[in-house]
Design an enzyme around this catalytic site. Structure first.
Site, PDB file in Angstrom:
ATOM      1  CD  GLU A 177       4.636   2.273  -4.421  1.00  0.00           C
ATOM      2  OE1 GLU A 177       4.312   1.713  -3.354  1.00  0.00           O
ATOM      3  OE2 GLU A 177       4.269   1.845  -5.529  1.00  0.00           O
ATOM      4  CE  LYS A 219       0.951   3.081  -3.922  1.00  0.00           C
ATOM      5  NZ  LYS A 219       0.207   2.037  -4.632  1.00  0.00           N
TER       6      LYS A 219
END
Length: 342
Positions: A177, A219
């Site tokens: 992420e 992500k």
């Protein structure tokens, strides 16, 4: 490392019509969100709140996985079932957030670097034993005067790659992420530029750390105007800019992209995901899905407000939001659908 098993889990997490719930708020974050809706943050209220979400009937139809926090993975439902098991009973894969938070970067005002690599190997083995099958690590990149700097981008990309390698070694699918923050008055073009830079640097580092991309998920943020920008981009523009940026930066070997909502409103996050899947249907190498926290939880949290008598109503709204994002996975979300279930 069993690559076949990692790939299977990664693909299950981006199965058609499903996405991930991020229920991994740190103590500070959940306290802030609880406070805003008048709930006192205690171990018991946090447990009750997450039990309320995880026991929502039929939620496994729309959710493939849930990212847990260290406290949550150790907690039990009121009937004594461990919370990871509650998820498994719904057909949902338990995951765990493993970073120790973004801390101020030394000699780099306004920039952060994520900590948590020390002792991570042992923690991953413990979480795997508790039922986790995937993990998450978040890096945050701010856009501002003279930032981000190369050192910040590279330090965060390197940490993400080392985390991912440790996860795969431990048999967990790493969700990578790198979040370019929505805070600020930057344009969508600036967001595009920084997001592309961060993603390309991250994938170079993942390659250097020998991470198998087929057993990972990304992500990222959506490519969007800064929250304070005088000009706010429309839904189609965000959808096109985001996918264009991903096509330039994300290898086709990655099974799926699970977006964060990152400060967008819940309906806005659904509309953006829907537009991407509608415009590019069948033309992309990866699944485009969601891994939302606030965009799935804001309304249920407000309605629940810490009161047992509101559980059913809150669950209904939670199921509705999950269902709307499930529809956005295939580009079939509409305003009518939003109203009909509401």
């Amino acid at each position: 490392m069993n690559l076949q098993e990692l790939e299977k889990t990664a693909r299950a997490l981006v199965a058609p019509g499903k996405g991930i719930l991020a229920a991994d708020e740190s103590f500070g974050t959940i306290e802030k969100r609880f406070k805003a809706v008048g709930i006192e943050s205690t171990e018991e209220t946090r447990r009750a709140y997450r039990e309320m979400l995880f026991t929502t009937e039929g939620i496994g139809e729309y959710l493939s996985g849930v990212i847990l926090f260290d406290e949550t993975i150790r907690q039990k439902a009121s009937d004594g079932t461990p919370l990871p098991k509650v998820l498994e009973n719904q057909g949902i894969i338990p995951g765990i957030k493993v970073d120790k938070g973004a801390k101020d970067m030394a000699l780099s005002p306004g920039e952060k670097v994520t900590e948590g690599l020390d002792g991570l190997r042992d923690r991953l083995a413990e979480y795997r034993g508790m039922g986790a099958r995937f993990a998450k690590w978040r890096a945050v990149i701010a856009i501002g005067d003279g930032i981000p700097t190369r050192r910040c981008i590279e330090a965060n990309a390197h940490a993400l790659a080392r985390y991912a390698a440790l996860c795969q070694e431990a048999g967990l699918v790493p969700i990578v992420e790198p979040e370019v923050l929505i805070d600020g008055d930057h344009s969508i073009e600036q967001c595009f530029e920084v997001t592309e830079w961060m993603l390309k640097t991250t994938y170079q580092q993942l390659y250097e750390q020998r991470v198998e991309l087929t057993g990972t998920l990304l992500k990222p943020n959506m490519v969007i105007s800064g929250k304070e920008a005088p000009v706010q981009s429309g839904v189609e523009e965000v959808a096109r800019a985001t996918v264009e940026c991903l096509l330039r930066s994300v290898p086709a070997a990655v099974p799926g992209v699970v977006f964060l909502s990152g400060g967008q409103g819940d309906i806005q996050a659904t509309e953006h995901l829907n537009a991407m899947n509608r415009i590019y249907k069948g033309r992309l190498p990866w699944e485009l899905s969601f891994s939302y926290a606030r965009a799935l939880q804001q309304q249920p949290m407000e309605i629940w407000a810490g009161k047992p008598e509101n559980v059913e109503k809150a669950q209904k709204i939670f199921r509705h939001r999950a269902k709307m994002n499930s529809a956005a996975r295939s580009g079939s979300y509409t305003e009518e659908l939003e109203k009909e279930a509401a």
